[in-house]
Scaffold this motif. Structure first.
Motif, PDB file in Angstrom:
ATOM      1  N   SER A   1     -12.620  68.353 -36.851  1.00 58.41           N
ATOM      2  CA  SER A   1     -11.873  67.939 -38.038  1.00 58.41           C
ATOM      3  C   SER A   1     -10.407  68.341 -37.953  1.00 58.41           C
ATOM      4  CB  SER A   1     -12.505  68.552 -39.299  1.00 58.41           C
ATOM      5  OG  SER A   1     -13.818  68.067 -39.499  1.00 58.41           O
ATOM      6  N   ILE A   2      -9.589  67.696 -38.801  1.00 56.94           N
ATOM      7  CA  ILE A   2      -8.174  67.997 -38.939  1.00 56.94           C
ATOM      8  C   ILE A   2      -7.952  68.446 -40.377  1.00 56.94           C
ATOM      9  CG2 ILE A   2      -5.830  67.085 -38.801  1.00 56.94           C
ATOM     10  CD1 ILE A   2      -6.991  64.887 -36.935  1.00 56.94           C
TER      11      ILE A   2
ATOM     12  N   VAL B   1     -15.141  77.641 -37.094  1.00 60.67           N
ATOM     13  CA  VAL B   1     -14.259  76.510 -36.795  1.00 60.67           C
ATOM     14  C   VAL B   1     -14.486  76.124 -35.339  1.00 60.67           C
ATOM     15  CG1 VAL B   1     -11.893  75.655 -36.704  1.00 60.67           C
ATOM     16  CG2 VAL B   1     -12.541  77.343 -38.444  1.00 60.67           C
ATOM     17  N   GLU B   2     -14.857  74.866 -35.097  1.00 62.11           N
ATOM     18  CA  GLU B   2     -15.118  74.392 -33.744  1.00 62.11           C
ATOM     19  C   GLU B   2     -14.433  73.041 -33.520  1.00 62.11           C
ATOM     20  OE1 GLU B   2     -19.263  74.172 -32.902  1.00 62.11           O
ATOM     21  OE2 GLU B   2     -19.657  76.289 -33.330  1.00 62.11           O
ATOM     22  N   ASN B   3     -13.772  72.903 -32.370  1.00 60.96           N
ATOM     23  CA  ASN B   3     -13.161  71.624 -31.968  1.00 60.96           C
ATOM     24  C   ASN B   3     -12.330  71.014 -33.094  1.00 60.96           C
ATOM     25  OD1 ASN B   3     -14.611  71.783 -29.462  1.00 60.96           O
ATOM     26  ND2 ASN B   3     -16.397  70.943 -30.499  1.00 60.96           N
ATOM     27  N   SER B   4     -11.501  71.825 -33.711  1.00 63.81           N
ATOM     28  CA  SER B   4     -10.751  71.362 -34.879  1.00 63.81           C
ATOM     29  C   SER B   4      -9.305  71.833 -34.816  1.00 63.81           C
ATOM     30  CB  SER B   4     -11.404  71.872 -36.169  1.00 63.81           C
ATOM     31  OG  SER B   4     -12.708  71.323 -36.328  1.00 63.81           O
ATOM     32  N   ILE B   5      -8.484  71.248 -35.692  1.00 60.92           N
ATOM     33  CA  ILE B   5      -7.069  71.610 -35.815  1.00 60.92           C
ATOM     34  C   ILE B   5      -6.808  72.030 -37.247  1.00 60.92           C
ATOM     35  CG2 ILE B   5      -4.703  70.768 -35.657  1.00 60.92           C
ATOM     36  CD1 ILE B   5      -5.638  68.805 -33.520  1.00 60.92           C
ATOM     37  N   LEU B   6      -6.352  73.256 -37.419  1.00 59.26           N
ATOM     38  CA  LEU B   6      -6.022  73.776 -38.737  1.00 59.26           C
ATOM     39  C   LEU B   6      -4.511  73.984 -38.831  1.00 59.26           C
ATOM     40  CD1 LEU B   6      -9.090  74.207 -38.797  1.00 59.26           C
ATOM     41  CD2 LEU B   6      -8.692  76.456 -39.822  1.00 59.26           C
ATOM     42  N   PHE B   7      -3.915  73.398 -39.853  1.00 60.38           N
ATOM     43  CA  PHE B   7      -2.488  73.571 -40.098  1.00 60.38           C
ATOM     44  C   PHE B   7      -2.252  74.903 -40.819  1.00 60.38           C
ATOM     45  CE2 PHE B   7      -2.746  69.248 -38.937  1.00 60.38           C
ATOM     46  CZ  PHE B   7      -1.472  68.772 -38.646  1.00 60.38           C
TER      47      PHE B   7
ATOM     48  N   LEU C   1      -6.658  69.281 -28.007  1.00 59.77           N
ATOM     49  CA  LEU C   1      -7.567  70.370 -27.680  1.00 59.77           C
ATOM     50  C   LEU C   1      -7.768  70.497 -26.174  1.00 59.77           C
ATOM     51  CD1 LEU C   1     -10.250  69.874 -30.480  1.00 59.77           C
ATOM     52  CD2 LEU C   1      -8.283  71.410 -30.476  1.00 59.77           C
ATOM     53  N   ASP C   2      -7.330  69.487 -25.431  1.00 59.99           N
ATOM     54  CA  ASP C   2      -7.366  69.518 -23.967  1.00 59.99           C
ATOM     55  C   ASP C   2      -6.100  70.205 -23.467  1.00 59.99           C
ATOM     56  OD1 ASP C   2      -7.277  69.012 -21.234  1.00 59.99           O
ATOM     57  OD2 ASP C   2      -7.992  66.960 -21.410  1.00 59.99           O
TER      58      ASP C   2
ATOM     59  N   GLU D   1     -16.954  88.084 -39.439  1.00 59.73           N
ATOM     60  CA  GLU D   1     -17.986  87.094 -39.140  1.00 59.73           C
ATOM     61  C   GLU D   1     -17.404  85.745 -38.725  1.00 59.73           C
ATOM     62  OE1 GLU D   1     -20.719  86.804 -42.358  1.00 59.73           O
ATOM     63  OE2 GLU D   1     -21.091  88.971 -42.472  1.00 59.73           O
ATOM     64  N   ALA D   2     -16.112  85.686 -38.555  1.00 62.19           N
ATOM     65  CA  ALA D   2     -15.473  84.421 -38.185  1.00 62.19           C
ATOM     66  C   ALA D   2     -15.809  84.036 -36.747  1.00 62.19           C
ATOM     67  CB  ALA D   2     -13.964  84.532 -38.352  1.00 62.19           C
ATOM     68  N   THR D   3     -15.969  82.730 -36.514  1.00 59.37           N
ATOM     69  CA  THR D   3     -16.201  82.188 -35.174  1.00 59.37           C
ATOM     70  C   THR D   3     -15.273  81.004 -34.974  1.00 59.37           C
ATOM     71  OG1 THR D   3     -18.543  82.831 -35.231  1.00 59.37           O
ATOM     72  CG2 THR D   3     -17.895  81.187 -33.595  1.00 59.37           C
ATOM     73  N   VAL D   4     -14.459  81.060 -33.927  1.00 58.10           N
ATOM     74  CA  VAL D   4     -13.518  79.976 -33.636  1.00 58.10           C
ATOM     75  C   VAL D   4     -13.677  79.580 -32.179  1.00 58.10           C
ATOM     76  CG1 VAL D   4     -11.102  79.263 -33.551  1.00 58.10           C
ATOM     77  CG2 VAL D   4     -11.883  80.788 -35.381  1.00 58.10           C
ATOM     78  N   ARG D   5     -13.937  78.298 -31.915  1.00 57.28           N
ATOM     79  CA  ARG D   5     -14.114  77.789 -30.560  1.00 57.28           C
ATOM     80  C   ARG D   5     -13.262  76.531 -30.357  1.00 57.28           C
ATOM     81  NH1 ARG D   5     -19.557  78.535 -32.194  1.00 57.28           N
ATOM     82  NH2 ARG D   5     -20.544  80.384 -31.268  1.00 57.28           N
ATOM     83  N   ASN D   6     -12.538  76.484 -29.262  1.00 59.15           N
ATOM     84  CA  ASN D   6     -11.798  75.293 -28.831  1.00 59.15           C
ATOM     85  C   ASN D   6     -11.039  74.639 -29.991  1.00 59.15           C
ATOM     86  OD1 ASN D   6     -10.966  73.375 -26.877  1.00 59.15           O
ATOM     87  ND2 ASN D   6     -12.521  71.932 -27.590  1.00 59.15           N
ATOM     88  N   SER D   7     -10.194  75.398 -30.647  1.00 65.88           N
ATOM     89  CA  SER D   7      -9.480  74.888 -31.813  1.00 65.88           C
ATOM     90  C   SER D   7      -8.024  75.342 -31.773  1.00 65.88           C
ATOM     91  CB  SER D   7     -10.136  75.387 -33.105  1.00 65.88           C
ATOM     92  OG  SER D   7     -11.469  74.904 -33.218  1.00 65.88           O
ATOM     93  N   LEU D   8      -7.172  74.630 -32.494  1.00 69.08           N
ATOM     94  CA  LEU D   8      -5.780  75.012 -32.683  1.00 69.08           C
ATOM     95  C   LEU D   8      -5.634  75.555 -34.095  1.00 69.08           C
ATOM     96  CD1 LEU D   8      -3.880  71.986 -31.061  1.00 69.08           C
ATOM     97  CD2 LEU D   8      -4.451  74.192 -30.022  1.00 69.08           C
ATOM     98  N   ILE D   9      -5.234  76.803 -34.206  1.00 68.07           N
ATOM     99  CA  ILE D   9      -5.109  77.466 -35.497  1.00 68.07           C
ATOM    100  C   ILE D   9      -3.639  77.836 -35.709  1.00 68.07           C
ATOM    101  CG2 ILE D   9      -5.927  79.321 -36.969  1.00 68.07           C
ATOM    102  CD1 ILE D   9      -8.144  77.467 -36.000  1.00 68.07           C
ATOM    103  N   SER D  10      -3.048  77.340 -36.766  1.00 65.02           N
ATOM    104  CA  SER D  10      -1.639  77.615 -37.050  1.00 65.02           C
ATOM    105  C   SER D  10      -1.490  78.938 -37.799  1.00 65.02           C
ATOM    106  CB  SER D  10      -1.035  76.471 -37.854  1.00 65.02           C
ATOM    107  OG  SER D  10      -1.129  75.252 -37.139  1.00 65.02           O
ATOM    108  N   ASP D  11      -0.232  79.332 -38.036  1.00 64.82           N
ATOM    109  CA  ASP D  11       0.051  80.589 -38.723  1.00 64.82           C
ATOM    110  C   ASP D  11      -0.456  80.558 -40.158  1.00 64.82           C
ATOM    111  OD1 ASP D  11       1.342  81.333 -36.434  1.00 64.82           O
ATOM    112  OD2 ASP D  11       3.360  80.891 -37.190  1.00 64.82           O
TER     113      ASP D  11
END
Length: 371
Positions: free
Chosen positions: A324-325, A304-310, A257-258, A286-296
């Protein structure tokens, strides 16, 4: 120089580090960083160095690994001569599965004996790094070394399995300590399970070791023959993530995330992986995403905050995912809450479930679980 090297990747060694993640897969196929598998990093390092023949040493639970690698086309290794070659977990002379690194090397000698390259690059899959193997091979030849071991200066703990390397000013290894006893934490030059050999020298070394009844590659070959072998250390100073436990697996995923870490790991050369033709991710009003990696292929209606979504994760309205992962094809129900959680593939979290762990002990949910 690298074009004269053949690669060998061990897909099952160090699985004791993350037993939760390898019950149905090899450590090589453990997901990492949103869209990658751990094998993508050593395999991409070899491809980027011009190595076009890579043997993948298997042992068990390798169905998902085969599915991930396919023909090797995503790494430009779908070739008539060379490419990716899956190696059986036993030698031409034995039907027993290998249990140690030395036994694994014995099993791979038939493959290496049929090759013509001058050098062999050996790599495990328990580390994430962007290595310039061309430079390491040049260093190996410049030193006229028998063996070159890649090390990284890092913090170690007494609970980790590691090999500490000492070397003189010229880089020649003069000390090897296997799993040394320490109190608390300390920093040391740690061998990161990447090694370069002269191909014929490796074949002779393994044959001689088996003839003498040696059982440990680290203790019987490396540690006991420092004076007779020309072993050099290559000091790698870039980003390295060793997967030694579930805690370090979680920590190193979160480090992505860095932006500085991502730039160092993925910036200079590509890290290749299996390409999936997924649709772009969809975000609700209404979705909120901060500092995260979101895949296709994700569908996000919640937070979603500070998380990695596959790939393919569905987050329902009102759900909150923090720190979370979340692996592939998970479904997170409405108003559910996850904090410091690792979910394996195909997990379903029902509405209003609240799950939480901590950074040192993330809460893990097995593949296919329904809560």
């Amino acid at each position: 120089m690298a074009a004269s090297a053949v690669g060998v990747i061990f897909s099952n060694l160090h699985e004791e580090n993350v037993p939760e993640l390898v019950r149905r897969r090899t450590i090589a196929s453990v997901p990492f960083g949103g869209r990658y598998r751990l094998i993508d990093f050593p395999l991409s390092n070899m491809v980027n160095a011009g190595i076009t023949t890579v043997g993948i040493m298997t042992n068990n639970n390798y169905r998902s690994l085969i599915d991930h690698l396919g023909s090797g086309k995503d790494w430009d290794l779908a070739r008539k001569d060379g490419g990716i070659i899956l190696l059986p977990p036993f030698s031409d002379e034995s039907e027993n599965l290998y249990k140690t690194r030395l036994e694994a090397l014995k099993a791979v000698t038939g493959f290496l004996a049929r090759r013509q390259e001058n050098y062999v690059v050996l790599s495990d899959c328990d580390g994430v790094a962007h290595l310039d193997l061309s430079e390491i091979l040049d260093y190996h030849e410049e030193k006229n070394a028998d063996i070159t071991m890649v090390t990284h200066y890092e913090e170690v703990e007494k609970t980790s399995n590691y090999m500490v390397i000492g070397a003189d000013k010229e880089g020649r290894v003069n000390e090897v300590r296997v799993n040394p006893r320490i109190r608390g934490k300390a920093k040391a030059d740690v061998y990161i399970n990447v090694m370069v050999f002269n191909r014929q020298f490796l074949l002779n070394l393994v044959e001689d070791s088996v003839a003498h009844g040696d059982t440990s590659f680290e203790n019987d070959i490396i540690a006991k023959q420092l004076n007779s072998l020309k072993i050099y250390r290559y000091d790698f100073r870039g980003y390295y993530a060793g997967i030694h436990s579930m805690t370090t697996y979680y920590k190193h995923n979160m480090e992505l995330l860095d932006k500085a870490v991502r730039d160092e790991l993925f910036g200079a050369r590509d890290i290749y992986t299996k390409v999936r033709d997924s649709a772009p991710s969809k975000y609700g009003e209404e979705a909120t995403v901060r500092n995260s990696l979101i895949s296709d292929g994700c569908e996000i209606e919640g937070t979603v905050e500070n998380s990695i979504l596959f790939r393919g994760v569905k987050v329902a309205r009102g759900a909150v995912i923090k720190n979370s992962i979340v692996m592939q094809d998970n479904i997170i129900g409405a108003n559910a809450s996850l904090d410091c959680v690792i979910t394996d593939k195909n997990v379903v979290i029902s509405d209003r479930r609240k799950l939480s762990g901590c950074e040192l002990l993330p809460f893990f949910i097995q593949k296919g679980t329904m809560l």
